[in-house]
Write an enzyme that holds these catalytic residues in place. Structure first.
Site, PDB file in Angstrom:
ATOM      1  N   HIS A 191       0.866  -1.195   0.000  1.00 13.03           N
ATOM      2  CA  HIS A 191       0.000   0.000   0.000  1.00 13.03           C
ATOM      3  C   HIS A 191       0.897   1.238   0.000  1.00 13.03           C
ATOM      4  CE1 HIS A 191      -3.164   2.783   0.726  1.00 13.03           C
ATOM      5  NE2 HIS A 191      -4.026   1.927   1.213  1.00 13.03           N
ATOM      6  N   GLU A 228     -11.761  -3.152  -3.795  1.00 10.88           N
ATOM      7  CA  GLU A 228     -12.039  -1.706  -3.647  1.00 10.88           C
ATOM      8  C   GLU A 228     -11.383  -0.967  -4.805  1.00 10.88           C
ATOM      9  OE1 GLU A 228     -10.530  -0.935   0.329  1.00 10.88           O
ATOM     10  OE2 GLU A 228     -12.074  -2.180   1.234  1.00 10.88           O
ATOM     11  N   GLU A 268     -14.836   4.778  -2.085  1.00  7.63           N
ATOM     12  CA  GLU A 268     -14.422   4.920  -0.702  1.00  7.63           C
ATOM     13  C   GLU A 268     -14.097   6.376  -0.378  1.00  7.63           C
ATOM     14  OE1 GLU A 268     -11.279   2.213   0.394  1.00  7.63           O
ATOM     15  OE2 GLU A 268     -10.806   3.358   2.200  1.00  7.63           O
ATOM     16  N   CYS A 323     -11.888   7.536   1.609  1.00  7.56           N
ATOM     17  CA  CYS A 323     -10.433   7.727   1.549  1.00  7.56           C
ATOM     18  C   CYS A 323      -9.938   7.928   0.123  1.00  7.56           C
ATOM     19  CB  CYS A 323      -9.706   6.507   2.115  1.00  7.56           C
ATOM     20  SG  CYS A 323      -9.689   6.452   3.894  1.00  7.56           S
ATOM     21  N   CYS A 367     -10.099   3.569   8.385  1.00  7.07           N
ATOM     22  CA  CYS A 367      -9.198   4.483   7.684  1.00  7.07           C
ATOM     23  C   CYS A 367      -9.872   5.807   7.359  1.00  7.07           C
ATOM     24  CB  CYS A 367      -8.696   3.829   6.394  1.00  7.07           C
ATOM     25  SG  CYS A 367      -9.992   3.124   5.376  1.00  7.07           S
ATOM     26  N   CYS A 368     -11.176   5.774   7.034  1.00  8.86           N
ATOM     27  CA  CYS A 368     -11.816   6.971   6.497  1.00  8.86           C
ATOM     28  C   CYS A 368     -12.016   8.094   7.512  1.00  8.86           C
ATOM     29  CB  CYS A 368     -13.140   6.599   5.840  1.00  8.86           C
ATOM     30  SG  CYS A 368     -12.954   5.453   4.457  1.00  8.86           S
TER      31      CYS A 368
END
Lengths: 651, 651
Positions: B190, B318, B334, B336, B414-415
């Protein structure tokens, strides 16, 4: 009743089963053919190296050493093959094939354990886990398929081994399941044994088989935790990864069957369950069971079925979702589910003469069932979409199940042999008889003999269905025979005429069936249906089909394919007062009626470099374009391309 | 440049971050609040019992005993919280919060190992697997987030510990990765470390950080098998189930970055990667890297982005799928990913003054980013659909990710902290400056100081954006200062007028930016955009939007909600010559402009008991109906209901 089919449309398929599918599938089951076995969707747990199904039996029988390979339900592929063989040689005896099938029966019998248990996975790999994880084990599912095959093979050949093996297996199950304290108060995760037991009861007359079938239906859903409890007691790794996580409704055990009001869960399981409900209801005259079955049927037909007769709106759990949720490009519509819908419709029709059962049978049969196989009989769809853009299936992993070319074989190979056994037993669905009433349900060239009031009656059907609208029934009986002949009036026709011995006549129609009651001797009945091109709206609650129409003629639903209409099918539309023309093209796709219609193609921003979002153009740029439609069942036989059933319409 | 925001629209959000989100998230990170943590989709492997993020640090630091809980990347929630705190106290000092954050910095430093390694999962659970499974481990991803947080916190507070800890960690990474033989020739699954290293380079001037950032970008995709090889060498169970099965493109390592021409794989990863490419390109003047980044940007903007600025068309991975594949009800979008798109747009704008970067930033920011949180700052969407029928998310497992009510927290969290850090650092995106050129990119009430040719210039923006179309710039400088002021002309406006000190003037516009070059002293520039309701067509290749339009006004994309328009939104349409009216409603949804339009409701077969398929009705039954549209970002704040962005239109 003895029906002999001799029909241009169907004999081609039945010959394909006999000359292509049965030998081809035999080779596959024996790993004797070099083909690519595709996974039906992206899922690493799907075995796709080989079939190994026959080898599993050899190992279980102690004739070979080795391990089991494939799904826990791999055996069922062999049973369905055997059942198809039984029907096929019943129609067209083939001594070599019969010898081969006899040897398969012997092999199965050899793989059966002393106590009657039959199931190669557990015999070979984990005998200690027998019947301990029924939510996933498919042991009774496989047993059910063997009982169906055994009954069919016994009826055709009188083979004693197959009947004995079946009874020994059924007796084993009777000893292990039932309401008695020491027995298992449970059922299989995948319904099927209920059908098999009912069939075995029919030929043996042994009440315990029918009772157990009924018991399985009665206990299901009364103890939704049953599988969880078994899994916890077993404590070992799942037999099928992830299946223990599915909701109760996946297995239709979320509530007792009599209380279920909608079609829930795995679509194939649901229709097999309902088929058994209708079977047992007919045999036991259980009105409650029949009504429960009809309630679920209504939900399918009114709210959860594609126009192609496909069922199962989603890939996860291969399941029903909710009312009117019928997406065209992500659905499942498994071939087996529509095969099961044919079974269910047939059983309901045996309970009650209602035309709708035949209408739906026809819808499933001529559309999704036939779409399940290529015209060559050697390539098969598991999933039958109503809208396909090939690239999407490849690049969007949530659409990995939506294939645009039929694979040669599938990791889970339930569909091809299911097709074979249905097509080769089609004669079972043409007529239904109850006492002195005979109803013609399907329109197929055939000659059939009936016993009515102990008199022999012959009825010959002549027709060019599904392409032509005329069916001629020639009734002959040595003696005058008083009976009722019913003819199903398909729901797609607005009007029809019946002529009895050349005279127009008014006939009473009840629940979609026209009845002629008379003393028959030598009579000719001609029925002509109004068989024009029909266009259909979906119920306005079907979100995906708003502003779209579907086209059919007779029982055949049509679609557009890229090869005829170019890509970007979504840009095409049918005009407001469109005129449809049709023509039989004998050299196309094995001979089909092709429909043409004047339509439009949107051109406004077809430039691929236009902005992704642009100020709205009130007047679209459209140009006239003739659209070509072919029968849905025949799609994907001319290479990979787009396909679409529901077409935009101008208003 | 120092920008101080004082804006009705944005200050509300920033105060929400300060007074609600930061304290709320702190409690969540400490498991001190009784909330329901929802899984972002049906997936048993998603941890959802608690956050445990701070506790993980305590255990890693040896202050407590216990096990790690949560994702391998759980640490990043703490880092993003710290980063948000840094921005927040920069704007609005809060000594208590600063003390708390200082203590978190100390805790992080205590959890750092002697050699600089920082990562609670591996420190606590599996130290022997450090850096051995980078495809899944997120070790460098977490490190990147810590570097970003450290830089922000150091810049605000001058905290020495945080900078030392960051450099110690960065030095550890420099020692372990790079082209030298003894180092790992790999990268994280990532992307994120590349951004963090570039930021750390910016404040430390240490070349090795920038070089390593560039190295990570250069080696990625040159060895697609890297993760597979590491996984095979590791040989142990995956750190994240199933991730080792994703295709190379999921990680953007299917080919070297300079060769990539489309946005592939996991959307957040892709935009983080591109952000780093633009960062490093700016710092190293690497034109090839910038062009590669712009190529991917073009693909996103021209072919793979929702009108709401959402990206990622599918739930599995995703991920991006293919050009023009933008389904409205199964997408991922998403939060993010849109936050990342804002970052990317900002970095590209720093490279080149091109209005489009600001246009897309605005699109993502005012629509998907803001939709990611409820108006109360305590509920969050991970997935931002453009069309929702609540029942479908519940009953179709393939849509389990499509929620219709924002959860209180998410298993993968995460968001929410990503939102917090973006909103609290919004001042970074309002202007861009390069030498003596300043471009006003976002329209926000604020007062800003710039150093131009060593002279201090103040620019005050006054506006009621996004609801009103007028922006006033008041420039003041003690001395006369010659510089260029650019103003982005948003792509949604057809025309605008600029008045300089009360006089209309013609201004040169280049690449979507209007430039005024003059000697400034005390000047007032007024710009008025034509801000009417706009309706949009999607490119005709977007299959799901054919015959549909979207509505916007200014940067705000609108939607219909059930609470205003009833359910069955799919039956509604906008008339051919519809007239749109709009009004600011200060008591609705925190104050929004609401749009009304005369439309229609289809009624023909709305009877729920009508047949599923019916003969086509040429003339639909429709009745007039006024439709109400609200800003997309504000949906799902009035209970669970249907929502739809793309609306059918009559032609």
């Amino acid at each position: 009743m003895k029906v002999k089919i001799q029909d241009t449309f169907w004999t081609r398929y039945r010959e394909l089963v006999r000359t292509e599918m049965i030998p081809y599938q035999w080779k596959v089951l024996n790993d004797e053919i070099n083909i690519t076995i595709e996974r039906e969707r992206n899922d690493d747990s799907i075995p796709n190296e080989k079939s190994h199904a026959i080898e599993n039996f050899r190992i279980a029988a102690g004739l070979k050493e080795g391990n089991h390979y494939g799904w826990v339900f791999q055996d069922s592929d062999v049973y369905k093959w055997l059942e198809a063989v039984a029907y096929s040689i019943n129609e067209h005896m083939d001594e070599d094939l019969k010898s081969l099938a006899d040897s398969v029966v012997d092999l199965i019998a050899a793989a059966q354990e002393e106590d009657g248990y039959l199931g190669t996975y557990f015999t070979i790999e984990e005998p200690e886990r027998k019947l301990k994880r029924l939510g996933e084990s498919h042991e009774l599912y496989c047993a059910g398929h063997f009982l169906e095959a055994a009954v069919a093979y016994y009826e055709t050949t009188g083979n004693d081994t197959v009947l004995k093996t079946a009874c020994k297996l059924a007796d084993y199950i009777v000893r292990h399941f039932g309401k008695e304290d020491e027995k298992i108060h449970g059922y299989d995760g995948h319904e099927e044994i209920e059908i098999g037991l009912a069939k075995l009861y029919r030929i043996t007359g042994k009440n315990e088989y029918l009772s157990l079938s009924k018991y399985f239906l009665e206990i299901r859903g009364t103890n939704p935790e049953f599988f969880h409890i078994q899994n916890a007691e077993d404590g070992k790794k799942p037999l099928i990864v992830g299946m223990d996580k599915f909701p109760y409704s996946y297995f239709q055990n979320h509530m007792p069957l009599l209380e279920q009001e909608s079609a829930e869960g795995h679509a194939v399981r649901l229709v097999y369950m309902c088929t058994a409900m209708a079977d047992v209801a007919a045999m036991t005259k259980d009105v409650n069971l029949l009504n429960a079955c009809k309630k679920i049927w209504r939900n399918i037909v009114d709210k959860r079925m594609y126009i192609t007769g496909g069922i199962g709106s989603t890939v996860i759990g291969e399941s029903f979702t909710l009312d009117y949720d019928l997406p065209n490009d992500t659905m499942y519509c498994e071939t087996c589910a529509s095969v099961g819908l044919v079974f269910l419709a047939g059983r309901l029709l045996e309970n009650e003469f209602v035309g709708e059962y035949g209408d739906i049978m026809e819808r499933a049969l001529y559309n999704t069932v036939l779409a399940g196989m290529a015209l060559d009989g050697r390539h098969f769809f598991y999933v039958n979409p109503l809208e396909v853009v090939p690239e999407k299936g490849k690049k969007d992993p949530t659409k990995s199940h939506v294939k645009s070319v039929r694979p040669e074989w599938l990791g889970c190979a339930c569909c091809p042999p299911n097709l074979a056994r249905l097509l080769s037993s089609l004669e079972k669905y043409i007529y239904v008889q109850k006492d002195d009433s005979i109803v013609a349900n399907l329109f197929v060239n055939c000659e059939s003999r009936f016993s009515v009031n102990k008199k022999l009656v012959t009825i010959k059907q002549e027709t060019e269905y599904p392409w032509n609208n005329r069916v001629l029934f020639t009734v002959s009986s040595k003696e005058e025979t008083d009976f009722t002949l019913g003819i199903r009036i398909p729901n797609w026709t607005d009007k029809y005429t019946i002529r009895l011995n050349g005279q127009d006549c008014n006939i009473e129609t009840k629940q979609g069936i026209a009845y002629i009651r008379k003393v028959f001797k030598d009579d000719v009945i001609e029925i002509i249906f109004d068989m024009k091109v029909e266009i259909w709206d979906a119920h306005s609650s079907v979100r995906n089909n708003i502003d779209k129409i579907a086209v059919s003629r007779g029982p055949i639903v049509y679609c557009m394919e890229g090869v005829d209409n170019g890509s970007n099918l979504h840009l095409l539309s049918i005009g407001k007062n469109a005129e449809f023309t049709y023509q039989f093209e004998k050299n196309l796709l094995g001979g089909v009626v092709v429909i043409k219609v004047n339509g439009y193609e949107q051109i406004s921003n077809s430039d691929r470099n236009a902005n992704l979002y642009q100020k709205h153009e009130k007047v679209r740029g459209i140009q006239e374009k003739e659209l070509t439609l072919i029968p849905y069942y025949a799609w994907a036989n001319r290479g990979e391309n787009e396909m679409q059933v529901w077409i935009r319409c101008e208003r």
